[in-house]
Design an enzyme around this catalytic site. Sequence first.
Site, mmCIF file in Angstrom:
data_model
loop_
_atom_site.group_PDB
_atom_site.id
_atom_site.type_symbol
_atom_site.label_atom_id
_atom_site.label_comp_id
_atom_site.label_asym_id
_atom_site.label_seq_id
_atom_site.Cartn_x
_atom_site.Cartn_y
_atom_site.Cartn_z
ATOM 1 N N ALA A 1 37.421 -46.920 -106.404
ATOM 2 C CA ALA A 1 37.031 -48.171 -105.770
ATOM 3 C C ALA A 1 38.058 -48.786 -104.831
ATOM 4 O O ALA A 1 37.687 -49.563 -103.946
ATOM 5 C CB ALA A 1 36.674 -49.201 -106.847
ATOM 6 N N ALA A 2 39.345 -48.521 -105.022
ATOM 7 C CA ALA A 2 40.360 -49.211 -104.226
ATOM 8 C C ALA A 2 40.207 -48.899 -102.733
ATOM 9 O O ALA A 2 39.816 -47.785 -102.374
ATOM 10 C CB ALA A 2 41.753 -48.817 -104.699
ATOM 11 N N PRO A 3 40.452 -49.883 -101.856
ATOM 12 C CA PRO A 3 40.977 -51.222 -102.127
ATOM 13 C C PRO A 3 39.924 -52.271 -102.477
ATOM 14 O O PRO A 3 40.250 -53.449 -102.575
ATOM 15 C CB PRO A 3 41.667 -51.582 -100.810
ATOM 16 N N GLY A 4 38.668 -51.871 -102.618
ATOM 17 C CA GLY A 4 37.653 -52.781 -103.114
ATOM 18 C C GLY A 4 36.637 -53.276 -102.109
ATOM 19 O O GLY A 4 35.775 -54.092 -102.453
ATOM 20 N N GLY A 5 36.675 -52.776 -100.884
ATOM 21 C CA GLY A 5 35.732 -53.244 -99.877
ATOM 22 C C GLY A 5 34.284 -52.927 -100.224
ATOM 23 O O GLY A 5 33.397 -53.784 -100.110
ATOM 24 N N CYS B 1 35.201 -40.254 -96.134
ATOM 25 C CA CYS B 1 35.532 -40.643 -94.755
ATOM 26 C C CYS B 1 36.073 -39.416 -94.030
ATOM 27 O O CYS B 1 37.186 -39.413 -93.511
ATOM 28 C CB CYS B 1 36.501 -41.809 -94.722
ATOM 29 N N ASP C 1 39.910 -47.096 -110.489
ATOM 30 C CA ASP C 1 40.810 -46.385 -109.598
ATOM 31 C C ASP C 1 41.942 -45.825 -110.432
ATOM 32 O O ASP C 1 42.384 -46.456 -111.399
ATOM 33 C CB ASP C 1 41.367 -47.272 -108.487
ATOM 34 N N ASP D 1 41.075 -42.406 -114.462
ATOM 35 C CA ASP D 1 40.678 -41.251 -113.662
ATOM 36 C C ASP D 1 39.184 -41.042 -113.833
ATOM 37 O O ASP D 1 38.715 -40.686 -114.925
ATOM 38 C CB ASP D 1 41.455 -40.023 -114.132
#
Length: 454
Positions: free
Chosen positions: A273-277, A392, A294, A320
């Site tokens: 999930a990080a950074p949470g956007g 990405c 995360d 994890d």
Amino acid sequence: MTAPASPPSPSAAPQGPTLATQLRHTAACVLAVEQGRSLSEALPALPPSLRPGVQALTFHALRQLGTARALVAQLVSRKPAPPVQALLCSAVALLLDAGDDGQAPRYPAHTVVNQAVEAARQDRRSERQAPFVNACLRRFLRERETLMAAVAHDPVARWNHPLWWIERLQRDHPDNWQAILEANNQPGPMVLRVNRRRTDRARYQQALQAVGLASTPVGSDGLVLDAPQPVDRLPGFAQGDCSVQDAAAQMAAELLLDGRHWGPSDRVLDACAAPGGKTAHLLEHAELNLLALDVDPRRCERITDTLARLGLQAQVRAADAGQPAQWWDGQQFDAILLDAPCTASGIVRRHPDVRWLRRASDVDALVAIQRQLLAALWPLLKPGGRLLYATCSVFRAEGAEQARAFLVHHTDAREAPSPGHLLPGLAAPPGQFNDNGSRGHDGFFYARFDKAGP
């Protein structure tokens, strides 16, 4: 009505760091990347007063590093010491007429040469090489046309990417590889995501206009700013009215949640999930019983901070995702978002160091991690649930090929409509995934898998 204040005289203007100082730190950042360190480590170590200028120069140097390396090789008979090499590459990159949307500072050629020589003198590792730096850069100015012709047929110098990267894109995207590489060498636009829990896009666009900031709608919640801005210039940013998030990343929430009503009883997992956007965007769409994981505890703090600014709540846990036995409570999820670790080959225009840090072998290693995460998380999904796989990346091994392999090995999975590969610099596919014709999104891949019902 009062008259506008007169601008301060040049003598009254505060003096910022010299170009020589900025070039010295830029060379140190370029050297860090060449030694395998990320800019996310190197840049935060700089004094705050230096960071904006050095970041701009470093991004520019890394976008031109293939050309600069090739030219420096033409200028020297023997490769100089790494600090001198990095300084020469940084200065040559600044002397190149890159046309990268005006984001990198521009200086007269003689200023660049003089300040690069001064930067060499400032660094004890290269101070004795200052005359050598001067001679190389002045020769470049004298023989520029000949030198540029000598490197013109070198694909790394032409495209400013490693050769393996260029060749992989040629195989993966034979019709678009050049457009992808060209897009990667331009800065990405600044895109905002409007927090629909606090306002709507039309009202927020008016708030931007009121402070002189023009924008264009993109996707369902996005606004592309005409020019990047510090976040403290954005109305209501501290109060959670908006976030900075690329248009491609903003597709995740809608792709995962589209087509049904969601509520607090629905269990949703954001697995990396990080950074949470994306976590926040899911919660802006619906009240959910959401678990954000995360593996890095420090990055979990960023998720918590992001949610706090936006006034949202989720359970955040350092764990994890690929080892459910360590964290799963045995209750299956209604939906899972797996934004998997990847090469980041789709976000190079925002992170120009990525292309020089990655190795060809990294692709296979990351594909194996993605495959393991998919296999570990699929059993945690309820029958009738949905899993959105995202990277990405523009490499097919991390996208279309990974999705195809998953479907072969999981006969209870059905692929729902999704955009597949989104390519930087190219419009999104037509139809329901069209982002208003914007060419402003990063490279991404999405595939949604729906699990067969009971």
